[in-house]
Design a protein around this motif. Structure first.
Motif, PDB file in Angstrom:
ATOM      1  N   SER A   1      15.104  12.135  12.058  1.00 53.57           N
ATOM      2  CA  SER A   1      14.363  13.371  12.271  1.00 53.57           C
ATOM      3  C   SER A   1      13.556  13.819  11.065  1.00 53.57           C
ATOM      4  O   SER A   1      12.934  14.860  11.109  1.00 53.57           O
ATOM      5  CB  SER A   1      15.343  14.479  12.676  1.00 53.57           C
TER       6      SER A   1
ATOM      7  N   ASN B   1       9.682  19.941  10.120  1.00 52.81           N
ATOM      8  CA  ASN B   1       9.968  18.762   9.292  1.00 52.81           C
ATOM      9  C   ASN B   1      11.406  18.274   9.381  1.00 52.81           C
ATOM     10  O   ASN B   1      12.005  17.897   8.377  1.00 52.81           O
ATOM     11  CB  ASN B   1       9.619  19.024   7.838  1.00 52.81           C
ATOM     12  N   GLY B   2      11.983  18.287  10.577  1.00 48.83           N
ATOM     13  CA  GLY B   2      13.341  17.788  10.750  1.00 48.83           C
ATOM     14  C   GLY B   2      14.431  18.770  10.373  1.00 48.83           C
ATOM     15  O   GLY B   2      15.588  18.403  10.298  1.00 48.83           O
TER      16      GLY B   2
ATOM     17  N   CYS C   1      14.006  17.094  18.591  1.00 50.32           N
ATOM     18  CA  CYS C   1      13.315  16.459  17.474  1.00 50.32           C
ATOM     19  C   CYS C   1      13.446  14.944  17.577  1.00 50.32           C
ATOM     20  O   CYS C   1      14.567  14.441  17.729  1.00 50.32           O
ATOM     21  CB  CYS C   1      13.920  16.963  16.165  1.00 50.32           C
ATOM     22  N   ALA C   2      12.337  14.238  17.497  1.00 47.46           N
ATOM     23  CA  ALA C   2      12.329  12.770  17.428  1.00 47.46           C
ATOM     24  C   ALA C   2      13.189  12.120  18.506  1.00 47.46           C
ATOM     25  O   ALA C   2      13.982  11.237  18.237  1.00 47.46           O
ATOM     26  CB  ALA C   2      12.757  12.298  16.038  1.00 47.46           C
TER      27      ALA C   2
ATOM     28  N   TYR D   1      11.274   8.195  21.161  1.00 44.00           N
ATOM     29  CA  TYR D   1      11.490   8.915  19.910  1.00 44.00           C
ATOM     30  C   TYR D   1      10.424   9.972  19.652  1.00 44.00           C
ATOM     31  O   TYR D   1      10.153  10.340  18.526  1.00 44.00           O
ATOM     32  CB  TYR D   1      11.528   7.922  18.742  1.00 44.00           C
ATOM     33  N   ASN D   2       9.799  10.472  20.687  1.00 38.00           N
ATOM     34  CA  ASN D   2       8.717  11.434  20.533  1.00 38.00           C
ATOM     35  C   ASN D   2       9.229  12.867  20.474  1.00 38.00           C
ATOM     36  O   ASN D   2      10.429  13.118  20.483  1.00 38.00           O
ATOM     37  CB  ASN D   2       7.720  11.272  21.681  1.00 38.00           C
ATOM     38  N   GLN D   3       8.282  13.812  20.455  1.00 37.75           N
ATOM     39  CA  GLN D   3       8.629  15.223  20.462  1.00 37.75           C
ATOM     40  C   GLN D   3       9.418  15.544  21.720  1.00 37.75           C
ATOM     41  O   GLN D   3       9.247  14.904  22.756  1.00 37.75           O
ATOM     42  CB  GLN D   3       7.373  16.083  20.430  1.00 37.75           C
TER      43      GLN D   3
ATOM     44  N   CYS E   1       9.648  15.288  11.219  1.00 35.96           N
ATOM     45  CA  CYS E   1       9.144  15.462  12.581  1.00 35.96           C
ATOM     46  C   CYS E   1       9.073  16.932  12.974  1.00 35.96           C
ATOM     47  O   CYS E   1       9.702  17.785  12.374  1.00 35.96           O
ATOM     48  CB  CYS E   1      10.036  14.709  13.569  1.00 35.96           C
ATOM     49  N   ASP E   2       8.272  17.178  14.015  1.00 37.69           N
ATOM     50  CA  ASP E   2       8.208  18.519  14.586  1.00 37.69           C
ATOM     51  C   ASP E   2       9.538  18.829  15.262  1.00 37.69           C
ATOM     52  O   ASP E   2      10.193  17.942  15.793  1.00 37.69           O
ATOM     53  CB  ASP E   2       7.099  18.601  15.629  1.00 37.69           C
TER      54      ASP E   2
END
Length: 109
Positions: free
Chosen positions: A38, A11-12, A56-57, A81-83, A41-42
């Protein structure tokens, strides 16, 4: 890095947990913001000596293992902005993804 410390990303956040009793030693919130933030996010983590690398992000970070201080970050400009998956020779990070659905059922009439 001490052997009885578990580094987690969720979670960031990146956090250090003592494995003997589950006590949290430190927690670092990765940068937040619109586009490139972030929060929620994962987070993937990779430990190398006195540094923790976190993805992250669409950003990568280097944190100090002793206290979680962010040493540097890179927004990976132009990569989205992905994993972020991390890998070094002999080591890789893989994601476990949870998919939540509405759970539909079908029936024949």
């Amino acid at each position: 890095m001490e052997n009885d410390i578990l580094i987690i990303g969720s979670n960031g956040y990146v956090s250090a947990i003592q494995t003997s009793d589950g006590c949290e030693l430190w927690r670092t919130k990765l940068r937040e913001g619109f586009f490139g933030g972030s929060g929620g996010c994962d987070v993937s983590v990779l430990i190398e000596g006195d540094k923790i690398f976190a993805g992250c992000a669409g950003r990568i970070y280097a944190l100090r293992t002793s206290d979680g201080k962010i040493l540097w970050d890179n927004d990976l400009k132009g990569m989205g902005y992905n994993q972020v998956a991390l890998a070094k020779e002999g080591t890789s990070i893989q994601f476990i993804t949870r998919i939540e659905g509405t759970g539909s059922s079908s029936s024949n009439s």
